[in-house]
Motif scaffolding. Structure first.
Motif, mmCIF file in Angstrom:
data_model
loop_
_atom_site.group_PDB
_atom_site.id
_atom_site.type_symbol
_atom_site.label_atom_id
_atom_site.label_comp_id
_atom_site.label_asym_id
_atom_site.label_seq_id
_atom_site.Cartn_x
_atom_site.Cartn_y
_atom_site.Cartn_z
ATOM 1 N N PRO A 114 -79.482 65.943 21.219
ATOM 2 C CA PRO A 114 -79.652 66.315 22.628
ATOM 3 C C PRO A 114 -81.089 66.095 23.095
ATOM 4 C CG PRO A 114 -78.517 68.047 21.393
ATOM 5 C CD PRO A 114 -79.060 67.084 20.388
ATOM 6 N N PHE A 170 -75.575 69.006 34.266
ATOM 7 C CA PHE A 170 -74.982 70.248 33.791
ATOM 8 C C PHE A 170 -75.995 70.898 32.856
ATOM 9 C CE2 PHE A 170 -71.607 67.159 34.574
ATOM 10 C CZ PHE A 170 -70.832 67.844 35.507
ATOM 11 N N GLY A 172 -78.131 72.525 30.157
ATOM 12 C CA GLY A 172 -77.823 72.901 28.790
ATOM 13 C C GLY A 172 -76.638 72.179 28.186
ATOM 14 N N LYS A 173 -76.042 71.259 28.947
ATOM 15 C CA LYS A 173 -74.868 70.545 28.446
ATOM 16 C C LYS A 173 -75.064 69.033 28.460
ATOM 17 C CE LYS A 173 -71.630 74.192 29.790
ATOM 18 N NZ LYS A 173 -70.416 74.535 30.581
ATOM 19 N N GLY A 174 -75.317 68.456 29.646
ATOM 20 C CA GLY A 174 -75.457 67.013 29.700
ATOM 21 C C GLY A 174 -76.004 66.537 31.027
ATOM 22 N N GLN A 185 -75.299 58.464 29.888
ATOM 23 C CA GLN A 185 -75.048 59.895 29.761
ATOM 24 C C GLN A 185 -75.594 60.372 28.425
ATOM 25 O OE1 GLN A 185 -71.013 61.145 30.580
ATOM 26 N NE2 GLN A 185 -70.651 59.405 31.936
ATOM 27 N N PRO A 187 -76.472 64.181 26.056
ATOM 28 C CA PRO A 187 -76.360 65.643 25.989
ATOM 29 C C PRO A 187 -77.729 66.289 26.183
ATOM 30 C CG PRO A 187 -76.317 64.714 23.786
ATOM 31 C CD PRO A 187 -76.327 63.551 24.737
ATOM 32 N N SER A 189 -80.138 69.774 25.399
ATOM 33 C CA SER A 189 -80.312 70.964 24.582
ATOM 34 C C SER A 189 -80.192 72.210 25.466
ATOM 35 C CB SER A 189 -81.688 70.942 23.912
ATOM 36 O OG SER A 189 -82.019 72.202 23.383
ATOM 37 N N GLU A 190 -79.674 73.287 24.898
ATOM 38 C CA GLU A 190 -79.587 74.534 25.656
ATOM 39 C C GLU A 190 -80.975 75.056 26.019
ATOM 40 O OE1 GLU A 190 -77.288 77.416 23.576
ATOM 41 O OE2 GLU A 190 -75.406 76.283 23.731
#
Length: 273
Positions: A114, A170, A172-174, A185, A187, A189-190
């Motif tokens: 990520p 999004f 923390g997601k992507g 695209q 990912p 990291s939170e």
């Protein structure tokens, strides 16, 4: 105007500016004095000032240095010499903003981990900009390490710099970005950080930290001509004060309720009696 809408305007894809490559003139005297007047040009000296922003009027900023002395600063002529650094609130990040980040791509063409940092930036370009500098603002996907160009369809694993227009986000997601002709695209990291990096001072406020490299006449250190002017803040930029969609819905509902005062008329009549 809330700093969310200022952020959208400052880092939106339509905010691309092209400015001439104008270097700050070290002989320029502060605040309209003629260059060379007295010993201003002859005895010019270099100075670095750290301090706190008091305010900006036109092209002049007032700051307070670390000793509490007020310093008047003529801002750089070249916008690329002005910088504003801050942390962005993920809630305020919107499609259409210009972003850049680094990602590690594996042999299958997919990210192997990520992304932990995304920059929202002010897309400014100058004439005769070096190639490495263009890669920081021109949409595209660039290898971090230079090497022979691979054959078409061949993916070379490694770290790539991605610059483009945000399509989907999004937290923390992507994230989905249109990088020139390449949609990508990755990912997120939170714990990803979202940073504001612009050449506009529009988001600055009194109390923000300032770092200045400048020239002065060798005598008066309280009047300087900046070669670079950087504002940094711990304020969270882009926090929505209100969801505009909710605002529009509420205004729509308010129309039938515009006659609410009439509902109070019976009470008024009772008072008169």
């Amino acid at each position: 105007m809330s700093n969310l809408w200022k952020l959208i305007r400052v880092v939106g894809a339509s905010a691309m500016l092209a400015c001439p490559a104008v270097a700050q003139n070290p002989n320029q005297a502060p605040f309209g004095q003629a260059a060379g007047a007295g010993n201003a040009a002859v005895n010019r000296a270099i100075i670095h000032v750290d301090g706190t922003l008091v305010g900006i009027v036109g092209t002049v900023a007032k700051i307070t240095d670390t000793e509490g002395t007020e310093v008047m600063v003529q801002l750089p002529q070249d916008p690329s010499h002005m910088r504003f650094n801050a942390v962005a609130d993920p809630q305020g990040i919107r499609p259409g903003m210009m972003v850049r980040f680094s990602t590690n791509i594996g042999p299958n063409g997919l990210p192997v981990e990520p992304v932990d940092q995304v920059e929202l930036f002010h897309p400014i370009r100058t004439n005769n900009m070096p190639a490495h500098a263009k890669e920081a603002v021109v949409p595209g996907v660039y290898p971090a390490k230079r090497g022979p160009k691979p054959p078409p369809g061949v993916i070379v694993p490694g770290t790539y710099k991605v610059v483009g227009t945000l399509a989907q986000f999004f937290p923390g997601k992507g994230i989905a970005v249109v990088a020139g002709q390449t949609p990508i695209q990755v990912p997120l990291s939170e714990e990803a950080r979202y940073l504001v990096r612009t050449n506009s001072l529009e988001l600055s406020q009194a109390g923000d930290k300032v770092s200045v490299d400048a020239f002065y006449d060798g005598v008066d250190k309280t009047k300087v001509v900046a070669d670079s002017f950087t504002v940094s803040t711990e304020r969270l930029i882009g926090t929505p004060s209100e969801d505009p969609r909710k605002s529009r819905r509420r205004r729509g509902r308010d129309k039938p309720e515009a006659d609410e005062p009439k509902a109070a008329e019976p009470e008024a009549a009772e008072l008169k009696e």
